[in-house]
Design a protein around this motif. Sequence first.
Motif, PDB file in Angstrom:
ATOM      1  N   LEU A  70      53.759 -10.985   2.801  1.00 53.29           N
ATOM      2  CA  LEU A  70      54.490 -12.183   3.205  1.00 53.29           C
ATOM      3  C   LEU A  70      55.170 -11.985   4.560  1.00 53.29           C
ATOM      4  N   ARG A  71      55.224 -13.054   5.345  1.00 50.91           N
ATOM      5  CA  ARG A  71      55.887 -13.010   6.653  1.00 50.91           C
ATOM      6  C   ARG A  71      57.351 -12.617   6.508  1.00 50.91           C
ATOM      7  N   LEU A  72      58.009 -13.129   5.492  1.00 52.29           N
ATOM      8  CA  LEU A  72      59.421 -12.838   5.275  1.00 52.29           C
ATOM      9  C   LEU A  72      59.662 -11.336   5.069  1.00 52.29           C
ATOM     10  N   LEU A  73      58.794 -10.674   4.324  1.00 52.41           N
ATOM     11  CA  LEU A  73      58.932  -9.231   4.105  1.00 52.41           C
ATOM     12  C   LEU A  73      58.673  -8.447   5.388  1.00 52.41           C
ATOM     13  N   ALA A  74      57.697  -8.883   6.160  1.00 56.14           N
ATOM     14  CA  ALA A  74      57.426  -8.221   7.444  1.00 56.14           C
ATOM     15  C   ALA A  74      58.647  -8.354   8.350  1.00 56.14           C
ATOM     16  N   ARG A  75      59.212  -9.540   8.415  1.00 54.81           N
ATOM     17  CA  ARG A  75      60.372  -9.795   9.267  1.00 54.81           C
ATOM     18  C   ARG A  75      61.597  -8.998   8.804  1.00 54.81           C
ATOM     19  N   GLU A  76      61.816  -8.943   7.507  1.00 51.83           N
ATOM     20  CA  GLU A  76      62.961  -8.207   6.959  1.00 51.83           C
ATOM     21  C   GLU A  76      62.865  -6.713   7.319  1.00 51.83           C
ATOM     22  N   ASN A  77      61.696  -6.133   7.178  1.00 52.64           N
ATOM     23  CA  ASN A  77      61.527  -4.714   7.489  1.00 52.64           C
ATOM     24  C   ASN A  77      61.504  -4.462   8.995  1.00 52.64           C
ATOM     25  N   LEU A 128      56.565  -6.924  15.828  1.00 50.69           N
ATOM     26  CA  LEU A 128      56.358  -7.819  14.688  1.00 50.69           C
ATOM     27  C   LEU A 128      55.121  -8.650  14.983  1.00 50.69           C
ATOM     28  N   ILE A 129      54.171  -8.636  14.057  1.00 47.70           N
ATOM     29  CA  ILE A 129      52.961  -9.443  14.225  1.00 47.70           C
ATOM     30  C   ILE A 129      52.683 -10.166  12.911  1.00 47.70           C
ATOM     31  N   THR A 130      52.790 -11.487  12.940  1.00 45.84           N
ATOM     32  CA  THR A 130      52.449 -12.326  11.787  1.00 45.84           C
ATOM     33  C   THR A 130      51.633 -13.492  12.314  1.00 45.84           C
ATOM     34  N   GLY A 131      51.220 -14.359  11.417  1.00 43.14           N
ATOM     35  CA  GLY A 131      50.495 -15.540  11.846  1.00 43.14           C
ATOM     36  C   GLY A 131      51.338 -16.479  12.691  1.00 43.14           C
ATOM     37  N   GLU A 169      54.443 -15.289  14.440  1.00 39.38           N
ATOM     38  CA  GLU A 169      55.218 -14.608  15.483  1.00 39.38           C
ATOM     39  C   GLU A 169      54.480 -13.381  16.008  1.00 39.38           C
ATOM     40  N   LYS A 170      54.645 -13.145  17.299  1.00 35.31           N
ATOM     41  CA  LYS A 170      54.172 -11.912  17.918  1.00 35.31           C
ATOM     42  C   LYS A 170      55.257 -11.430  18.870  1.00 35.31           C
ATOM     43  N   ILE A 171      55.879 -10.334  18.485  1.00 38.66           N
ATOM     44  CA  ILE A 171      56.881  -9.695  19.332  1.00 38.66           C
ATOM     45  C   ILE A 171      56.382  -8.263  19.524  1.00 38.66           C
ATOM     46  N   PHE A 227      55.234  -4.004  12.326  1.00 32.95           N
ATOM     47  CA  PHE A 227      55.474  -4.612  11.028  1.00 32.95           C
ATOM     48  C   PHE A 227      54.748  -5.948  11.033  1.00 32.95           C
ATOM     49  N   CYS A 228      53.810  -6.110  10.094  1.00 30.24           N
ATOM     50  CA  CYS A 228      52.847  -7.209  10.167  1.00 30.24           C
ATOM     51  C   CYS A 228      52.597  -7.810   8.788  1.00 30.24           C
ATOM     52  N   THR A 229      52.064  -9.012   8.787  1.00 28.94           N
ATOM     53  CA  THR A 229      51.434  -9.494   7.573  1.00 28.94           C
ATOM     54  C   THR A 229      50.065  -8.809   7.536  1.00 28.94           C
ATOM     55  N   VAL A 230      49.540  -8.602   6.351  1.00 24.82           N
ATOM     56  CA  VAL A 230      48.305  -7.829   6.206  1.00 24.82           C
ATOM     57  C   VAL A 230      47.173  -8.403   7.051  1.00 24.82           C
ATOM     58  N   GLU A 231      47.033  -9.714   7.051  1.00 18.70           N
ATOM     59  CA  GLU A 231      45.923 -10.322   7.803  1.00 18.70           C
ATOM     60  C   GLU A 231      46.108 -10.219   9.314  1.00 18.70           C
TER      61      GLU A 231
END
Length: 101
Positions: free
Chosen positions: A38-45, A60-63, A65-67, A76-80
């Motif tokens: 989950l994006r929230l878990l990636a962001r929290e960590n 941080l890399i999610t669908g 956000e990219k920082i 710290f990423c979402t799996v995909e």
Amino acid sequence: MKDDHNLLAILGPTNTGKTYLAFNRLLSYKSGIFGFPLRLLARENYDKAIEKLGLQKVALITGEEKIIPPEAKYYFCTVESMPLNIDVECIAIDEVQLAAD
């Protein structure tokens, strides 16, 4: 990554500290990628890692956000969204059973 492919599974019931252990193990290496379901878990960590390491060493890399600082060593990423083109010492996947999805 090194040629000695070590694989460690941390198994246990919910709320027994598996993610906490994996987070600390990841930070014991010089670089790493941590994938979350989950994006929230990636962001929290990601936020926890920033507190320990500073903004410049953590990405941080999610669908959504990219920082990615130029000096990032921990991602710290979402799996995909886990990058496949970055060489790191440690890769962790939270809820690894979801990796088949």
